[in-house]
Design an enzyme around this catalytic site. Structure first.
Site, mmCIF file in Angstrom:
data_model
loop_
_atom_site.group_PDB
_atom_site.id
_atom_site.type_symbol
_atom_site.label_atom_id
_atom_site.label_comp_id
_atom_site.label_asym_id
_atom_site.label_seq_id
_atom_site.Cartn_x
_atom_site.Cartn_y
_atom_site.Cartn_z
ATOM 1 N N SER A 1 0.831 -1.195 0.000
ATOM 2 C CA SER A 1 0.000 0.000 0.000
ATOM 3 C C SER A 1 0.873 1.256 0.000
ATOM 4 O O SER A 1 1.624 1.473 -0.951
ATOM 5 C CB SER A 1 -0.962 -0.045 1.188
ATOM 6 O OG SER A 1 -1.988 0.890 1.049
ATOM 7 N N ASP B 1 -9.053 -4.952 -5.773
ATOM 8 C CA ASP B 1 -8.641 -4.073 -4.674
ATOM 9 C C ASP B 1 -9.803 -3.176 -4.262
ATOM 10 O O ASP B 1 -10.420 -2.514 -5.095
ATOM 11 C CB ASP B 1 -7.449 -3.227 -5.107
ATOM 12 C CG ASP B 1 -6.729 -2.572 -3.938
ATOM 13 O OD1 ASP B 1 -7.418 -2.102 -3.009
ATOM 14 O OD2 ASP B 1 -5.491 -2.527 -3.943
ATOM 15 N N HIS C 1 -7.541 -5.639 -1.263
ATOM 16 C CA HIS C 1 -6.320 -4.964 -0.803
ATOM 17 C C HIS C 1 -5.489 -5.865 0.115
ATOM 18 O O HIS C 1 -4.263 -5.825 0.102
ATOM 19 C CB HIS C 1 -6.691 -3.671 -0.076
ATOM 20 C CG HIS C 1 -5.549 -2.731 0.093
ATOM 21 N ND1 HIS C 1 -4.879 -2.162 -0.967
ATOM 22 C CD2 HIS C 1 -4.945 -2.237 1.209
ATOM 23 C CE1 HIS C 1 -3.925 -1.379 -0.516
ATOM 24 N NE2 HIS C 1 -3.941 -1.401 0.793
#
Length: 815
Positions: A676, A749, A783
């Site tokens: 991330s 995601d 994610h």
């Protein structure tokens, strides 16, 4: 560029070793298995979750499987207004289910099996009743959720109702204060089949803006058209009901898109919240238009509408900005039936200069009087801890200055609040901790007060120069120095959870050490006896026993002190020579260099690994520098991101110099990676430094012009600070990325800002520029990755990348 240069020949050889062509093509390949030692770590069972009862006398041990099969993620899933819904179960698409439950008695450590549990075991939403006599849970069947209850005294489970619960948009069963019934959302019995998609669109989808400022950060899975709206109505609409322990179901009012239900402490009223049209295509469900009401618990009749709020799509992006109008509705925890909420006095805009920001109001049953102002604060309200009519703690904070202030007040008596605490939210060394609470008879959390009511108790991380040492303090209400009741001591990391019985008698804690997993203990504060262990969870990854963990300190060239946790494989000593090293990090913004310099870990925490952890690669012979401080400091009026690249470079240079100085690693055989915002960091470091041999960037965002209304801790929009956005975007500097980069992204995601297109576009840029890059798209993953097949393949990719570009590389000459 000479296509036959030594460098390109080496890269061509490495590409062939990785099974890549010199010019990569988009292709689908079978899932691969990493070396067995990595697969064994990935497959290791996780330590169970432990849920103490409200009195800390019985522990519910919740066992989860490690990873999901890919088939679960591949099932049909609806993406509606920020929610992901499994249409088969009418529940969340990716929730994990427990597969085992049992009790442990705190007094003697006796373990009890629970009989009558359904099979196959798929348990969610476990919750203790207020009196600690029962546990509720939802069993996931193929066609929906069932409500079950376990009697804690007999350790016997039984199904309470066969009616299907609606878990689609977050509504969960809530115990009534008397512990004899639960409030739930049901799938409406009159609901028909799922609406079919239109064979031909009725018309175009149109959105417009007529001059109203409505900046929003980027969101995933938003509504797209009228058919999505119909699906949200179909799956999100619930029938509120009360279900007693005998299985009797009482329906309460008409179905709606309910997002919250909360019984009053006396059990006579319900605080409910539901979303309604018009729906939004730019914000998720939590910011839709909604109504908040008080209803009678007996029959669901509305007695008071507290608010009817519009879509929240015009909230300024400045931190501490909030929606205009009332917000944060809750019951006062210490009285029978009083609603509290807060309203912004600045229109919700944090840029407005004013001495008063928020005002708290209360309204008591029967809800016919005018709301009563309780307290006004100069910062933004962060929350209220209720205690008695004579005591509540009001927390307020301000992001720009990182200040937190705490006020004492008597909710039942008008009067000015008294200052209690004032501290920096980023100064971990001076953090007083959070107030200790206990569950009262109504199932509400209230402040724990010492005998005589003149003392509160605070639990904190205990950050210090030697690392985190959690503590429990007794803090006088009248002010003055706190009295320390407990502090974690080496070689353990131990946290207090709460008192067993009277305050300052016994503590329930959990404790861990580098080679000892987290377990629960009882510690006496009066009797001089050794602490007693209650649970005995084994080491889940004995392969990592003997790993050396060291909290190290070093300094970047501008004088800012930095810390990191350095891990080396079992048996390694400096005399054996440097190792290939993986540096895994995540930047953080600060307003002061002193706060950025503080130690942020403990040398005594258990070496815990999961699929996300770089520590997995200790078993492959790598050293790991985990979570090295990457502070981005903006003191005074300066914004941290104005010098992001320069500060990030200094952070990385200092970390690399330190591990080389210690003889743990050598230049030319150090990789950098992150997930991330850590992936964003990784690409930037490859673009702006020559410190690393290769990079691993998972699920990141690389072009900040695609997140134009702020990101991470950046409050300014792209149009307010274009140079900051451009300079910070590694996509704009892709031509400078000369080291091999492994890009990984989940196909689905769901995180704000990290759209898969971010990785796709960076890959395309690097490919077009002739760089060495590999782009791995994990099907069905969001994610955070969940499927065993995906994670094992990720380990295979990462292992080969490190072996090819780091472990087998020659070290760079010193200097």
């Amino acid at each position: 560029m000479n296509p036959l240069s030594d460098q390109n020949l080496r890269r061509l050889g490495a590409a062939l070793a990785l099974g890549l062509s010199a010019v990569s093509a988009r292709a689908e390949t079978a899932y691969q298995m990493p070396p067995k030692v990595l697969a064994d770590l990935v497959d290791a069972p996780p330590t169970p979750l432990v849920l103490p009862d409200p009195q800390h006398r019985t522990l519910l041990i919740v066992e989860y499987p490690n990873l999901k099969p890919l088939s679960e993620l591949a099932a049909r899933e609806l993406k509606l207004a920020g929610a992901r819904i499994n249409p088969r179960t009418n529940g969340p698409g990716r929730a994990s289910s427990a597969t085992g439950l049992k009790f442990v008695t705190v007094a003697d450590g006796h373990e009890r099996s629970i009989v009558g549990l359904p099979e196959p075991a798929r348990f969610q939403a476990m919750s203790w009743s207020p009196d600690g006599s029962r546990v509720s849970f939802a069993q996931v069947e193929d066609d929906g959720y069932e409500l079950w209850v376990i009697d804690a005294s007999t350790a016997r489970a039984r199904r309470v109702s066969t009616e299907r619960l609606n878990f689609a948009v977050g509504l969960r069963p809530v115990w009534a204060p008397d512990s004899r019934s639960l409030y739930v959302g049901l799938v409406p019995t009159e609901r028909g089949p799922e609406p079919p998609p239109p064979s031909v669109p009725a018309g175009p989808v149109i959105q417009e803006s007529l001059g109203r400022t409505a900046p929003v950060r980027t969101y995933q899975d938003l509504l797209r058209n009228a058919y999505d709206e119909a699906l949200l109505d179909h799956y999100g609409t619930s029938q509120l009901a009360r279900v007693d322990l005998e299985g009797q179901v009482t329906r309460l009012g008409a179905p709606a898109l309910f997002t919250g239900i909360d019984p009053s402490p006396d059990g006579q009223w319900l605080l409910v919240q539901f979303a309604h049209r018009p729906y939004s295509y730019t914000v998720p469900l939590g910011r839709f238009a909604r109504t908040i009401e008080v209803r009678r618990a007996a029959d669901g009749q509305v007695v008071k509408q507290l608010a009817d709020l519009p879509v929240q799509d015009a909230v300024p992006i400045t931190f501490d900005s909030v929606p205009a109008g009332p917000r944060r509705f809750e019951w006062r925890a210490d009285v029978p039936a009083t609603v509290a909420w807060v309203e912004a006095l600045d229109g919700g805009d944090a840029k407005v200069e004013t001495a008063e920001r928020d005002r708290v109001f209360t309204l008591a049953a029967p809800f016919t009087a005018a709301p009563r102002p309780l307290v006004t604060v100069g910062y933004r309200l962060n929350g209220i801890y209720w205690g008695t009519g004579d005591l509540a703690l009001v927390y307020e904070g301000w992001w720009k200055t990182r200040r937190t202030r705490v006020w004492r007040l008597a909710p039942d008596r008008p009067g000015a609040p008294q200052p209690y605490l004032d501290y920096s939210s980023e100064d971990r060394y001076a953090d007083p901790g959070e107030p200790l609470t206990e569950t009262n008879a109504a199932g509400r959390e209230v402040l724990v007060q010492g005998k005589g009511g003149d003392t509160l108790y605070f639990l904190g991380d205990g950050a210090s120069e030697e690392g985190d040492r959690p503590f429990l303090d007794a803090r006088p209400l009248a002010g003055g120095e706190p009295r320390r009741l407990f502090r974690s001591a080496a070689p353990y990391y131990e946290r207090a959870l709460g008192f067993i019985g009277e305050p300052e008698s016994e503590l329930l804690t959990h404790r861990e050490a580098v080679d000892e997993p987290l377990n629960f203990w009882v510690r006496h504060l009066v009797k001089r006896v050794a602490p007693r262990q209650v649970t005995f969870f084994p080491h889940p990854t004995p392969e990592l026993s003997g790993v050396k963990k060291e909290l190290i300190r070093y300094q970047r060239k501008d004088g800012v002190e930095l810390t990191a946790t350095l891990y080396t494989p079992p048996g390694w000593e400096p005399s054996k020579g440097p190792l290939p090293l993986l540096l895994w990090a995540y930047p953080q913004e600060f307003k002061s260099a002193s706060a950025a310099s503080q130690v942020t870990d403990s040398p005594y925490r258990f070496v815990r690994v999961g699929w996300w952890s770089p520590l997995l690669f200790l078993v492959r012979g790598y050293a790991v520098l985990d979570d090295p401080a990457m502070p981005i400091v903006g003191e005074g009026d300066a914004e941290p991101n104005d010098t992001y690249v320069a500060q990030l470079t200094m952070d990385a240079e200092a970390a690399v110099e330190e591990v080389v100085r210690r003889g743990v690693a050598e230049r030319g055989r150090i990789a950098v990676g992150g997930h991330s915002y850590g992936a964003f960091m990784t690409a930037n470091l490859l673009a702006h430094t020559n410190l690393f041999a290769a990079g691993i960037a998972r699920s990141g965002a690389y072009n900040r012009t695609l997140t134009p209304f702020g990101f991470q801790s950046e409050e300014r929009s792209y149009w307010e600070a274009p140079e900051v956005y451009n300079t910070m975007s590694p996509f704009h500097h892709a031509d400078k990325i000369d080291e091999p980069l492994l890009l990984v992204h989940g196909e689905a995601d769901n995180n704000s800002g990290t759209f898969p297109i971010q990785s796709e576009r960076l890959f395309t840029a690097l490919q077009g520029l002739g760089k060495t890059v590999r782009y791995v798209v994990l099907p069905h993953e969001s994610h955070g990755y969940q499927a065993r097949e995906s994670i094992l393949h990720l380990m295979w990719e990462t292992d080969r990348w490190l072996e090819t570009w780091v472990a087998k590389r020659e070290a760079k000459p010193a200097g």
